[in-house]
Design an enzyme around this catalytic site. Structure first.
Site, PDB file in Angstrom:
ATOM      1  N   ARG A 127       0.797  -1.222   0.000  1.00  0.00           N
ATOM      2  CA  ARG A 127       0.000   0.000   0.000  1.00  0.00           C
ATOM      3  C   ARG A 127       0.837   1.285   0.000  1.00  0.00           C
ATOM      4  NH1 ARG A 127      -5.608  -0.948   2.970  1.00  0.00           N
ATOM      5  NH2 ARG A 127      -6.339  -0.076   1.022  1.00  0.00           N
ATOM      6  N   ARG A 409     -14.743  -2.362  11.653  1.00  0.00           N
ATOM      7  CA  ARG A 409     -14.347  -1.197  10.854  1.00  0.00           C
ATOM      8  C   ARG A 409     -15.287  -0.993   9.669  1.00  0.00           C
ATOM      9  NH1 ARG A 409      -8.694  -0.836   8.438  1.00  0.00           N
ATOM     10  NH2 ARG A 409      -9.817   0.920   7.559  1.00  0.00           N
TER      11      ARG A 409
HETATM   12  C1  UD1 Z   1      -9.860   1.560  -2.088  1.00  0.00           C
HETATM   13  C2  UD1 Z   1     -10.933   1.056  -1.149  1.00  0.00           C
HETATM   14  C3  UD1 Z   1     -10.650  -0.391  -0.766  1.00  0.00           C
HETATM   15  C4  UD1 Z   1     -10.443  -1.251  -2.016  1.00  0.00           C
HETATM   16  C5  UD1 Z   1      -9.446  -0.621  -2.975  1.00  0.00           C
HETATM   17  C6  UD1 Z   1      -9.367  -1.327  -4.307  1.00  0.00           C
HETATM   18  C7  UD1 Z   1     -11.606   3.071   0.047  1.00  0.00           C
HETATM   19  C8  UD1 Z   1     -11.589   3.834   1.326  1.00  0.00           C
HETATM   20  N1  UD1 Z   1     -10.925   1.908   0.030  1.00  0.00           N
HETATM   21  O1  UD1 Z   1      -8.626   1.518  -1.379  1.00  0.00           O
HETATM   22  O2  UD1 Z   1     -11.774  -0.870  -0.026  1.00  0.00           O
HETATM   23  O3  UD1 Z   1      -9.934  -2.507  -1.624  1.00  0.00           O
HETATM   24  O4  UD1 Z   1      -9.815   0.751  -3.240  1.00  0.00           O
HETATM   25  O5  UD1 Z   1     -10.613  -1.341  -4.925  1.00  0.00           O
HETATM   26  O6  UD1 Z   1     -12.248   3.461  -0.912  1.00  0.00           O
HETATM   27  N2  UD1 Z   1      -1.269   2.070  -5.284  1.00  0.00           N
HETATM   28  C9  UD1 Z   1       0.024   2.429  -5.570  1.00  0.00           C
HETATM   29  N3  UD1 Z   1       0.437   3.691  -5.204  1.00  0.00           N
HETATM   30  C10 UD1 Z   1      -0.399   4.560  -4.587  1.00  0.00           C
HETATM   31  C11 UD1 Z   1      -1.735   4.185  -4.324  1.00  0.00           C
HETATM   32  C12 UD1 Z   1      -2.145   2.922  -4.682  1.00  0.00           C
HETATM   33  O7  UD1 Z   1       0.802   1.651  -6.108  1.00  0.00           O
HETATM   34  O8  UD1 Z   1       0.044   5.686  -4.291  1.00  0.00           O
HETATM   35  C13 UD1 Z   1      -1.722   0.705  -5.650  1.00  0.00           C
HETATM   36  C14 UD1 Z   1      -2.128  -0.139  -4.456  1.00  0.00           C
HETATM   37  O9  UD1 Z   1      -1.022  -0.711  -3.806  1.00  0.00           O
HETATM   38  C15 UD1 Z   1      -3.008  -1.173  -5.125  1.00  0.00           C
HETATM   39  C16 UD1 Z   1      -3.677  -0.364  -6.252  1.00  0.00           C
HETATM   40  O10 UD1 Z   1      -2.923   0.810  -6.398  1.00  0.00           O
HETATM   41  O11 UD1 Z   1      -2.226  -2.187  -5.687  1.00  0.00           O
HETATM   42  C17 UD1 Z   1      -5.097   0.014  -6.008  1.00  0.00           C
HETATM   43  O12 UD1 Z   1      -5.240   0.547  -4.696  1.00  0.00           O
HETATM   44  P1  UD1 Z   1      -6.218   1.764  -4.404  1.00  0.00           P
HETATM   45  O13 UD1 Z   1      -7.284   1.844  -5.437  1.00  0.00           O
HETATM   46  O14 UD1 Z   1      -5.380   2.973  -4.154  1.00  0.00           O
HETATM   47  O15 UD1 Z   1      -6.849   1.317  -3.027  1.00  0.00           O
HETATM   48  P2  UD1 Z   1      -7.345   2.286  -1.933  1.00  0.00           P
HETATM   49  O16 UD1 Z   1      -7.800   3.544  -2.602  1.00  0.00           O
HETATM   50  O17 UD1 Z   1      -6.384   2.355  -0.817  1.00  0.00           O
END
Ligand code: UD1
Length: 430
Positions: A127, A409
């Protein structure tokens, strides 16, 4: 952190659940909308708010910024932004809730500066937050990192509109930069954005309060930066939680003689209803309800899952669906493409009697059906916590789920709601 346990008596395919279960408002919709209050000159009401643990974390963050979240009645809150002054995201709340990162955009856009720790949350993978840091730099901010905290300052005190391409269509990064763009100077273009229903709902809310966001529902958004938003007497009505809906649907397909899931929006869940129907699940899908039963349980057919951004298969329903597949006839491949740590829980299902083989961090195969047996379980994240509740109900004998905090949560008062449809589930406070 509370260490409550659930003690669950398995139904062992003998006793079944029945009745009606209401779907709450979506956690992932309410969090960004409450964070958007930083962009407002006045306050606003929010309805259909789920009572979940993450709401307490949200309250801690809002308080730290001088924003008051006042409960009006069950499920209804008023967000008062009169005292807003803070630029730092509460450290403890942030460690426990990854979504705290959503605040970075609005704070930096409003005050030109921001301090926040690396966010924590569910244990489902690395993450990283590189998309956030890269985006802020593109908007003219300077980032310093020391003692586990990021200090960010916008050049000349105001973010500049920018062209940002997301290498990954991240949900929270999309939401963060939509909100950053609203108070930035000039136009911000976001490309390869996520289009989850919670994001669409956020955009509609912001536009109704004066934001100028174009391209809603497409992979490219254009945001005209401007002045603070104003709600007037508008109230945000939280959309139904599609992940809770899907979790209940899977539970019903396995354990219910007759279950009605209501107050939901099945249109946000077509991938799940289509897959389950093809597998043989008997269900009736209405505009705002789904009726489901397990009468074809013995004949469910296995299928493959590949997690994908919306409208593909949601990663959050991967673990509940894996429990479903332990009861289907044949072999299924589960390919988790979004998070690399999100299949580790399958070793617990194996201990319960499931036939699951892990090929690498992203792939497992499940051979079914196998009768599961109750045991002690510790869920690593919100959705897997609930997947373990489903597995415990499918199983024979008793199971104990130890870290209920994660389930709390995302699923409000779940033991009461499941007891209401006939489950034998008790909370032991610790
Ligand atoms: C949101 C949801 C979560 C869901 C996820 C994926 C919320 C509060 N949470 O989490 O329930 O499981 O979407 O549908 O809405 N990534 C990067 N760099 C970054 C940010 C993300 O590499 O700066 C990657 C993550 O590691 C992951 C992918 O992007 O592999 C998708 O994650 P992301 O869509 O960002 O998840 P969240 O927004 O944290």
């Amino acid at each position: 952190m509370k260490k409550d346990k659930f003690i669950i008596q398995g139904l062992g395919n003998n006793n079944f659940l029945s009745g009606k279960i209401r779907v709450n408002g979506a956690k992932n919709a309410v969090l960004p909308v409450m964070a958007s209050s930083v962009l407002f000159k006045d306050g606003f009401g929010v309805k259909n708010v789920p009572f979940i643990e993450d709401l307490n974390r949200l309250d801690e963050i809002l308080k730290g910024l001088g924003i008051e979240m006042k409960k009006e009645k069950e499920g209804e809150y008023f967000i008062n932004t009169k005292g807003i002054n803070g630029v730092e995201i509460d450290e403890e709340a942030s460690k426990r809730m990854r979504a705290s990162v959503i605040f970075t955009g609005p704070i930096l856009a409003r005050f030109g500066e921001l301090v926040f720790p690396h966010p924590g949350g569910c244990v489902i993978g690395a993450r990283p937050i590189d998309l956030f840091l890269d985006g802020f730099e593109k908007m003219g901010a300077k980032i310093e990192h020391s003692d586990g905290k990021y200090s960010i300052k916008a050049k000349d005190g105001r973010l500049k509109g920018a062209n940002i391409f997301f290498k990954i269509p991240s949900v929270t990064a999309t939401e963060t930069f939509i909100m950053a763009g609203i108070l930035a100077e000039g136009k911000t273009t976001l490309k390869n954005v996520a289009i989850e229903p919670e994001i669409i709902s956020l955009i509609e809310w912001l536009n109704s309060c004066g934001a100028k966001i174009k391209g809603v529902g497409t992979p490219v958004l254009e945001i005209e930066g401007g002045v603070l938003l104003e709600a007037g007497d508008k109230i945000y009505e939280t959309i139904a939680d599609r992940l809770e809906t899907g979790s209940f649907l899977i539970l019903g397909a396995l354990c219910a003689s007759d279950l009605e899931i209501y107050n939901c929006n099945p249109a946000h869940l077509e991938i799940i209803t289509e897959m389950l129907k093809d597998s043989g699940v008997d269900m009736q899908v209405g505009k705002d309800f789904i009726k489901v039963n397990n009468k074809n349980l013995k004949n469910y057919k296995a299928f493959n899952i590949k997690t994908h951004e919306y409208p593909g298969f949601p990663t959050d329903l991967q673990s509940p669906m894996t429990v479903f597949l332990t009861q289907a006839q044949g072999e299924s491949l589960i390919f988790e493409t979004i998070f690399e740590g999100r299949l580790n829980y399958t070793s617990d299902l194996v201990k319960m009697g499931a036939d699951i083989k892990m090929w690498d961090a992203h792939r497992v195969t499940v051979k079914g059906p196998n009768q599961l047996k109750g045991r002690e379980l510790e869920g690593p994240d919100i959705r897997t916590g609930f997947a373990f509740v489903i597995a415990s109900l499918v199983a024979e004998k008793e199971s104990v789920i130890t870290n209920v905090y994660y389930i709390d949560r995302g699923y409000g008062s779940i033991e009461k709601r499941l007891s209401g449809i006939g489950a034998d589930i008790k909370r032991v406070e610790n």
